[in-house]
Design a protein around this motif. Sequence first.
Motif, PDB file in Angstrom:
ATOM      1  N   MET B   1       0.841  -1.200   0.000  1.00  0.00           N
ATOM      2  CA  MET B   1       0.000   0.000   0.000  1.00  0.00           C
ATOM      3  C   MET B   1       0.873   1.247   0.000  1.00  0.00           C
ATOM      4  O   MET B   1       1.734   1.392   0.853  1.00  0.00           O
ATOM      5  CB  MET B   1      -0.889  -0.015   1.259  1.00  0.00           C
ATOM      6  N   ALA B   2       0.659   2.118  -0.983  1.00  0.00           N
ATOM      7  CA  ALA B   2       1.403   3.381  -1.033  1.00  0.00           C
ATOM      8  C   ALA B   2       0.454   4.528  -0.715  1.00  0.00           C
ATOM      9  O   ALA B   2      -0.722   4.477  -1.075  1.00  0.00           O
ATOM     10  CB  ALA B   2       2.006   3.575  -2.418  1.00  0.00           C
ATOM     11  N   LEU B   3       0.957   5.536  -0.011  1.00  0.00           N
ATOM     12  CA  LEU B   3       0.164   6.737   0.260  1.00  0.00           C
ATOM     13  C   LEU B   3       0.691   7.864  -0.620  1.00  0.00           C
ATOM     14  O   LEU B   3       1.823   8.301  -0.473  1.00  0.00           O
ATOM     15  CB  LEU B   3       0.246   7.126   1.736  1.00  0.00           C
ATOM     16  N   VAL B   4      -0.132   8.287  -1.555  1.00  0.00           N
ATOM     17  CA  VAL B   4       0.298   9.239  -2.583  1.00  0.00           C
ATOM     18  C   VAL B   4      -0.265  10.621  -2.266  1.00  0.00           C
ATOM     19  O   VAL B   4      -1.483  10.797  -2.218  1.00  0.00           O
ATOM     20  CB  VAL B   4      -0.209   8.784  -3.974  1.00  0.00           C
ATOM     21  N   PRO B   5       0.590  11.619  -2.042  1.00  0.00           N
ATOM     22  CA  PRO B   5       0.078  12.969  -1.731  1.00  0.00           C
ATOM     23  C   PRO B   5      -0.395  13.697  -2.977  1.00  0.00           C
ATOM     24  O   PRO B   5       0.121  13.470  -4.079  1.00  0.00           O
ATOM     25  CB  PRO B   5       1.283  13.678  -1.119  1.00  0.00           C
ATOM     26  N   SER B   6      -1.345  14.580  -2.802  1.00  0.00           N
ATOM     27  CA  SER B   6      -1.853  15.369  -3.935  1.00  0.00           C
ATOM     28  C   SER B   6      -0.790  16.310  -4.464  1.00  0.00           C
ATOM     29  O   SER B   6      -0.850  16.752  -5.597  1.00  0.00           O
ATOM     30  CB  SER B   6      -3.093  16.166  -3.512  1.00  0.00           C
ATOM     31  N   HIS B   7       0.225  16.617  -3.652  1.00  0.00           N
ATOM     32  CA  HIS B   7       1.255  17.554  -4.089  1.00  0.00           C
ATOM     33  C   HIS B   7       2.484  16.830  -4.637  1.00  0.00           C
ATOM     34  O   HIS B   7       3.537  17.418  -4.769  1.00  0.00           O
ATOM     35  CB  HIS B   7       1.647  18.479  -2.943  1.00  0.00           C
ATOM     36  N   SER B   8       2.352  15.530  -4.928  1.00  0.00           N
ATOM     37  CA  SER B   8       3.479  14.823  -5.541  1.00  0.00           C
ATOM     38  C   SER B   8       3.598  15.252  -6.992  1.00  0.00           C
ATOM     39  O   SER B   8       2.659  15.751  -7.602  1.00  0.00           O
ATOM     40  CB  SER B   8       3.267  13.316  -5.464  1.00  0.00           C
ATOM     41  N   ALA B   9       4.769  15.035  -7.560  1.00  0.00           N
ATOM     42  CA  ALA B   9       4.988  15.432  -8.952  1.00  0.00           C
ATOM     43  C   ALA B   9       4.242  14.510  -9.918  1.00  0.00           C
ATOM     44  O   ALA B   9       3.842  14.921 -10.995  1.00  0.00           O
ATOM     45  CB  ALA B   9       6.482  15.426  -9.261  1.00  0.00           C
ATOM     46  N   ALA B  10       4.053  13.266  -9.519  1.00  0.00           N
ATOM     47  CA  ALA B  10       3.417  12.300 -10.409  1.00  0.00           C
ATOM     48  C   ALA B  10       1.953  12.665 -10.657  1.00  0.00           C
ATOM     49  O   ALA B  10       1.278  13.177  -9.770  1.00  0.00           O
ATOM     50  CB  ALA B  10       3.494  10.914  -9.785  1.00  0.00           C
ATOM     51  N   PRO B  11       1.460  12.421 -11.866  1.00  0.00           N
ATOM     52  CA  PRO B  11       0.045  12.699 -12.130  1.00  0.00           C
ATOM     53  C   PRO B  11      -0.825  11.741 -11.321  1.00  0.00           C
ATOM     54  O   PRO B  11      -0.415  10.617 -11.043  1.00  0.00           O
ATOM     55  CB  PRO B  11      -0.090  12.433 -13.628  1.00  0.00           C
ATOM     56  N   GLY B  28      -9.393   7.270  -9.749  1.00  0.00           N
ATOM     57  CA  GLY B  28      -9.199   5.924 -10.294  1.00  0.00           C
ATOM     58  C   GLY B  28     -10.231   4.964  -9.752  1.00  0.00           C
ATOM     59  O   GLY B  28     -10.497   4.923  -8.564  1.00  0.00           O
ATOM     60  N   GLY B  29     -10.807   4.145 -10.642  1.00  0.00           N
ATOM     61  CA  GLY B  29     -11.785   3.157 -10.201  1.00  0.00           C
ATOM     62  C   GLY B  29     -13.134   3.784  -9.949  1.00  0.00           C
ATOM     63  O   GLY B  29     -13.417   4.918 -10.334  1.00  0.00           O
ATOM     64  N   SER B  30     -13.993   3.040  -9.302  1.00  0.00           N
ATOM     65  CA  SER B  30     -15.346   3.488  -9.049  1.00  0.00           C
ATOM     66  C   SER B  30     -15.750   2.996  -7.666  1.00  0.00           C
ATOM     67  O   SER B  30     -15.461   1.864  -7.293  1.00  0.00           O
ATOM     68  CB  SER B  30     -16.273   2.901 -10.112  1.00  0.00           C
ATOM     69  N   GLU B  61      -3.093   3.782  -2.284  1.00  0.00           N
ATOM     70  CA  GLU B  61      -3.073   3.083  -3.578  1.00  0.00           C
ATOM     71  C   GLU B  61      -2.547   1.668  -3.419  1.00  0.00           C
ATOM     72  O   GLU B  61      -1.551   1.432  -2.724  1.00  0.00           O
ATOM     73  CB  GLU B  61      -2.129   3.834  -4.519  1.00  0.00           C
ATOM     74  N   LEU B  62      -3.177   0.744  -4.105  1.00  0.00           N
ATOM     75  CA  LEU B  62      -2.706  -0.645  -4.088  1.00  0.00           C
ATOM     76  C   LEU B  62      -1.363  -0.744  -4.820  1.00  0.00           C
ATOM     77  O   LEU B  62      -1.039   0.113  -5.653  1.00  0.00           O
ATOM     78  CB  LEU B  62      -3.736  -1.544  -4.773  1.00  0.00           C
ATOM     79  N   PRO B  63      -0.586  -1.776  -4.509  1.00  0.00           N
ATOM     80  CA  PRO B  63       0.683  -1.968  -5.229  1.00  0.00           C
ATOM     81  C   PRO B  63       0.414  -2.168  -6.715  1.00  0.00           C
ATOM     82  O   PRO B  63      -0.678  -2.600  -7.114  1.00  0.00           O
ATOM     83  CB  PRO B  63       1.251  -3.251  -4.599  1.00  0.00           C
ATOM     84  N   PRO B  64       1.413  -1.844  -7.544  1.00  0.00           N
ATOM     85  CA  PRO B  64       1.251  -1.984  -8.999  1.00  0.00           C
ATOM     86  C   PRO B  64       0.776  -3.385  -9.367  1.00  0.00           C
ATOM     87  O   PRO B  64       1.254  -4.377  -8.830  1.00  0.00           O
ATOM     88  CB  PRO B  64       2.674  -1.738  -9.531  1.00  0.00           C
ATOM     89  N   GLY B  65      -0.200  -3.440 -10.273  1.00  0.00           N
ATOM     90  CA  GLY B  65      -0.714  -4.737 -10.716  1.00  0.00           C
ATOM     91  C   GLY B  65      -1.935  -5.196  -9.952  1.00  0.00           C
ATOM     92  O   GLY B  65      -2.682  -6.061 -10.419  1.00  0.00           O
ATOM     93  N   GLN B  66      -2.186  -4.625  -8.775  1.00  0.00           N
ATOM     94  CA  GLN B  66      -3.373  -5.004  -8.007  1.00  0.00           C
ATOM     95  C   GLN B  66      -4.478  -3.972  -8.224  1.00  0.00           C
ATOM     96  O   GLN B  66      -4.194  -2.783  -8.379  1.00  0.00           O
ATOM     97  CB  GLN B  66      -3.050  -5.069  -6.518  1.00  0.00           C
ATOM     98  N   THR B  67      -5.716  -4.428  -8.236  1.00  0.00           N
ATOM     99  CA  THR B  67      -6.847  -3.500  -8.339  1.00  0.00           C
ATOM    100  C   THR B  67      -7.942  -3.899  -7.365  1.00  0.00           C
ATOM    101  O   THR B  67      -7.986  -5.052  -6.904  1.00  0.00           O
ATOM    102  CB  THR B  67      -7.464  -3.488  -9.758  1.00  0.00           C
ATOM    103  N   ASN B  68      -8.818  -2.962  -7.057  1.00  0.00           N
ATOM    104  CA  ASN B  68     -10.003  -3.316  -6.279  1.00  0.00           C
ATOM    105  C   ASN B  68     -11.040  -3.934  -7.224  1.00  0.00           C
ATOM    106  O   ASN B  68     -10.800  -4.046  -8.432  1.00  0.00           O
ATOM    107  CB  ASN B  68     -10.557  -2.093  -5.520  1.00  0.00           C
ATOM    108  N   LYS B  69     -12.188  -4.309  -6.676  1.00  0.00           N
ATOM    109  CA  LYS B  69     -13.153  -5.034  -7.517  1.00  0.00           C
ATOM    110  C   LYS B  69     -13.746  -4.175  -8.619  1.00  0.00           C
ATOM    111  O   LYS B  69     -14.311  -4.680  -9.583  1.00  0.00           O
ATOM    112  CB  LYS B  69     -14.254  -5.672  -6.656  1.00  0.00           C
ATOM    113  N   SER B  73      -7.210   1.526  -8.540  1.00  0.00           N
ATOM    114  CA  SER B  73      -6.066   1.290  -7.657  1.00  0.00           C
ATOM    115  C   SER B  73      -6.188   2.051  -6.336  1.00  0.00           C
ATOM    116  O   SER B  73      -5.486   1.752  -5.384  1.00  0.00           O
ATOM    117  CB  SER B  73      -4.775   1.711  -8.367  1.00  0.00           C
ATOM    118  N   VAL B  74      -7.072   3.055  -6.281  1.00  0.00           N
ATOM    119  CA  VAL B  74      -7.228   3.855  -5.065  1.00  0.00           C
ATOM    120  C   VAL B  74      -8.323   3.248  -4.195  1.00  0.00           C
ATOM    121  O   VAL B  74      -9.449   3.058  -4.656  1.00  0.00           O
ATOM    122  CB  VAL B  74      -7.591   5.316  -5.414  1.00  0.00           C
ATOM    123  N   VAL B  75      -7.991   2.928  -2.951  1.00  0.00           N
ATOM    124  CA  VAL B  75      -8.960   2.270  -2.068  1.00  0.00           C
ATOM    125  C   VAL B  75      -9.257   3.093  -0.815  1.00  0.00           C
ATOM    126  O   VAL B  75     -10.015   2.657   0.052  1.00  0.00           O
ATOM    127  CB  VAL B  75      -8.466   0.859  -1.667  1.00  0.00           C
TER     128      VAL B  75
END
Lengths: 176, 176
Positions: B1-11, B28-30, B61-69, B73-75
């Motif tokens: 599990m990664a915690l991604v800040p809104s102010h990160s450079a990544a989209p 991401g996701g629904s 965010e889930l690790p790369p390659g994993q998704t929720n149902k 990727s955002v849970v």
Amino acid sequence: MALVPSHSAAPPPRCATPVPPPFPHPWGGSLGPDECLSFPCPVLREDGFGARPQYECYLAELPPGQTNKEGGSVVGYVLFTYTYSTWKGRNLYMDNLYVQPQFRGQKIGKRLIEKAAQAAVSKGCGQLRMHVANWKAKDKDFLARQGGEDLTAKEGWTLFNLDEDALRRLAAQSTI
Amino acid sequence: MALVPSHSAAPPPRCATPVPPPFPHPWGGSLGPDECLSFPCPVLREDGFGARPQYECYLAELPPGQTNKEGGSVVGYVLFTYTYSTWKGRNLYMDNLYVQPQFRGQKIGKRLIEKAAQAAVSKGCGQLRMHVANWKAKDKDFLARQGGEDLTAKEGWTLFNLDEDALRRLAAQSTI
């Protein structure tokens, strides 16, 4: 009575020299114990009127030459920031709306909340929110007359607070 | 599990095409009907991740390659802004702390509130505040375990709201 915004070009009324409580009003004069200002005067001034404002406010100022009984020109204020809701987008959060007791009954509070409402509309806010102590019947009546609803009574919202010690403990626990 | 800040450079994770409710998760996701997101997806994204952010958040965010149902990727997420108190200076206001039901019990909410607490401490906030519906016993218990206090129960604070119609009426009445 003039309503002076924190974002006006003119400098704010001069801050009194910091003294022990009752605190000097950071925008001029000195207010009594019910004035809802306890933050150190120079900090409050800098945070609102400095280079990087952390809040917006309007000061209700007496006409030139008039002062309140403490010798100040500011007799009321409204202070607010902006929050964000995943249901409504940007909201205005009104931290404080205050008029000195001897100047009440002159619609100064009404004029101040109108300016907050103008700021909210101009910034695209769908809501204005504030907290009121539930025993302050006059304050609640005032807000109700402006179209306000008590969401704690209507929808059961309660306010939770984590103080600085709790925040430091939590922040120190973060391992990501 | 990664915690991604809104102010990160990544989209941020790509936004789904806007559709009727249940709303797509803007990051991401629904998500389902209890996800506490109803603001139109592109607006919510732009307001947080655009050129002039109106809020800060961390996405779980889930690790790369994993998704929720739902294929996202955002849970979970925590979303917050800063308010200002004449008693305490700058405060952090947490609009929402959310974890998808199937990912609860993994301390994701705890990790998210720790990041909010870190942000609060780094910005010099003396308090973190949020609202909880008074029938949500689990949410209140969670906050109490983090050191939170119910100020509505303890001090009688009630939440008032003025909706957009009330704001427009008030703003139009201003004569100063």
